[in-house]
Motif scaffolding. Sequence first.
Motif, mmCIF file in Angstrom:
data_model
loop_
_atom_site.group_PDB
_atom_site.id
_atom_site.type_symbol
_atom_site.label_atom_id
_atom_site.label_comp_id
_atom_site.label_asym_id
_atom_site.label_seq_id
_atom_site.Cartn_x
_atom_site.Cartn_y
_atom_site.Cartn_z
ATOM 1 N N THR A 123 0.804 -1.218 0.000
ATOM 2 C CA THR A 123 0.000 0.000 0.000
ATOM 3 C C THR A 123 0.840 1.273 0.000
ATOM 4 O O THR A 123 2.021 1.273 0.335
ATOM 5 N N ILE A 124 0.142 2.359 -0.355
ATOM 6 C CA ILE A 124 0.715 3.715 -0.346
ATOM 7 C C ILE A 124 -0.067 4.547 0.663
ATOM 8 O O ILE A 124 -1.301 4.545 0.661
ATOM 9 N N SER A 125 0.640 5.258 1.521
ATOM 10 C CA SER A 125 -0.030 6.065 2.541
ATOM 11 C C SER A 125 -0.253 7.513 2.089
ATOM 12 O O SER A 125 -1.136 8.201 2.613
ATOM 13 N N ALA A 126 0.534 8.001 1.145
ATOM 14 C CA ALA A 126 0.403 9.387 0.690
ATOM 15 C C ALA A 126 0.988 9.534 -0.702
ATOM 16 O O ALA A 126 1.876 8.759 -1.101
ATOM 17 N N TRP A 127 0.476 10.531 -1.432
ATOM 18 C CA TRP A 127 1.016 10.836 -2.756
ATOM 19 C C TRP A 127 0.907 12.335 -3.013
ATOM 20 O O TRP A 127 0.031 13.014 -2.485
ATOM 21 N N HIS A 128 1.836 12.821 -3.834
ATOM 22 C CA HIS A 128 1.835 14.227 -4.242
ATOM 23 C C HIS A 128 2.276 14.298 -5.703
ATOM 24 O O HIS A 128 3.126 13.515 -6.147
ATOM 25 N N VAL A 129 1.673 15.257 -6.431
ATOM 26 C CA VAL A 129 2.066 15.487 -7.830
ATOM 27 C C VAL A 129 2.622 16.905 -7.941
ATOM 28 O O VAL A 129 2.037 17.855 -7.405
ATOM 29 N N TYR A 130 3.751 17.039 -8.635
ATOM 30 C CA TYR A 130 4.408 18.335 -8.811
ATOM 31 C C TYR A 130 4.505 18.644 -10.303
ATOM 32 O O TYR A 130 4.734 17.747 -11.124
ATOM 33 N N ASP A 131 4.323 19.928 -10.655
ATOM 34 C CA ASP A 131 4.403 20.318 -12.060
ATOM 35 C C ASP A 131 5.834 20.620 -12.475
ATOM 36 O O ASP A 131 6.787 20.345 -11.741
ATOM 37 N N TRP A 132 5.972 21.202 -13.673
ATOM 38 C CA TRP A 132 7.284 21.473 -14.253
ATOM 39 C C TRP A 132 8.138 22.379 -13.366
ATOM 40 O O TRP A 132 9.356 22.307 -13.384
ATOM 41 N N TYR A 133 7.462 23.234 -12.584
ATOM 42 C CA TYR A 133 8.188 24.220 -11.784
ATOM 43 C C TYR A 133 8.320 23.803 -10.322
ATOM 44 O O TYR A 133 8.787 24.583 -9.494
ATOM 45 N N GLY A 134 7.891 22.597 -10.013
ATOM 46 C CA GLY A 134 7.981 22.117 -8.641
ATOM 47 C C GLY A 134 6.797 22.505 -7.778
ATOM 48 O O GLY A 134 6.817 22.287 -6.565
ATOM 49 N N ASN A 135 5.748 23.069 -8.383
ATOM 50 C CA ASN A 135 4.543 23.425 -7.627
ATOM 51 C C ASN A 135 3.705 22.183 -7.349
ATOM 52 O O ASN A 135 3.549 21.316 -8.217
ATOM 53 N N ASP A 136 3.148 22.108 -6.154
ATOM 54 C CA ASP A 136 2.289 20.982 -5.786
ATOM 55 C C ASP A 136 0.922 21.166 -6.443
ATOM 56 O O ASP A 136 0.189 22.100 -6.121
ATOM 57 N N VAL A 137 0.594 20.268 -7.370
ATOM 58 C CA VAL A 137 -0.679 20.343 -8.093
ATOM 59 C C VAL A 137 -1.533 19.115 -7.798
ATOM 60 O O VAL A 137 -2.385 18.721 -8.601
ATOM 61 N N SER A 138 -1.331 18.540 -6.622
ATOM 62 C CA SER A 138 -2.039 17.312 -6.248
ATOM 63 C C SER A 138 -3.550 17.470 -6.293
ATOM 64 O O SER A 138 -4.280 16.525 -6.622
ATOM 65 N N SER A 139 -4.047 18.661 -5.947
ATOM 66 C CA SER A 139 -5.495 18.884 -5.902
ATOM 67 C C SER A 139 -6.147 18.774 -7.274
ATOM 68 O O SER A 139 -7.376 18.685 -7.382
ATOM 69 N N ASN A 140 -5.340 18.768 -8.322
ATOM 70 C CA ASN A 140 -5.868 18.655 -9.677
ATOM 71 C C ASN A 140 -5.893 17.215 -10.186
ATOM 72 O O ASN A 140 -6.262 16.975 -11.333
ATOM 73 N N TYR A 141 -5.511 16.281 -9.321
ATOM 74 C CA TYR A 141 -5.447 14.876 -9.708
ATOM 75 C C TYR A 141 -6.314 14.009 -8.805
ATOM 76 O O TYR A 141 -6.549 14.338 -7.638
ATOM 77 N N ASN A 142 -6.759 12.904 -9.363
ATOM 78 C CA ASN A 142 -7.424 11.852 -8.603
ATOM 79 C C ASN A 142 -6.653 10.561 -8.877
ATOM 80 O O ASN A 142 -6.746 10.003 -9.975
ATOM 81 N N VAL A 143 -5.859 10.118 -7.904
ATOM 82 C CA VAL A 143 -4.968 8.979 -8.100
ATOM 83 C C VAL A 143 -5.608 7.704 -7.568
ATOM 84 O O VAL A 143 -5.997 7.627 -6.394
#
Length: 206
Positions: free
Chosen positions: A158-178
């Motif tokens: 299992t995975i307990s947490a995930w984060h997605v970062y854009d080209w500039y290193g900004n956290d854009v996790s709220s724009n994804y459903n993993v």
Amino acid sequence: GKDVTANYEIISYFGTLTVSAAPLTVVSNGNNKPYDGTPLTDDGYQVVGELANPLHSVTVNVHGSQTEVGVGKNEMSVTVYNEFGSDVTSNYELALVEGELLVTARPVTVQTADGLKTYDGTYLTNETIVSQENLLDGHRLDVTFDGKQLGVGKSKNTISAWHVYDWYGNDVSSNYNVNVICGELVVNECSFAIGSGSASKVYDGN
């Protein structure tokens, strides 16, 4: 005839002439898409109703924009011109109905790896992503694993947490459903053999 106006007392009553603003409705388009890192726009619109003068014209500038997940109004500005190019918008009662621009979360599927070993008294882990689908180019997915198996048996990786970062290193996790497809961690029994030794002697009655 002879003018006899001087023989009359004339009282004048002035009526009121009212010019009402002409009603006009303009509706901007609505639209939607999954998050892709670019603005969602739609410059379409519809004019509802008749212009007060067929020589009048309407200019509509639709400029609404929505990039992040959420809903925004498809904003616009409207100007009415007469046949001479003069702005006569104030002579109209404008009703602006703004459409909605909806950006939904981008679905991404990731799969964690399997793991297999014979019991040795230590935890079995495997912090490997074997596949990920639909992540935008240039974006990076970071995950925190918490899957582990100590004793004989099996459990999900299992995975307990995930984060997605854009080209500039900004956290854009709220724009994804993993969506995570978990691999399996399996610890098998430890097998070993127990044997007895051999010995010989000359018979001595004992």
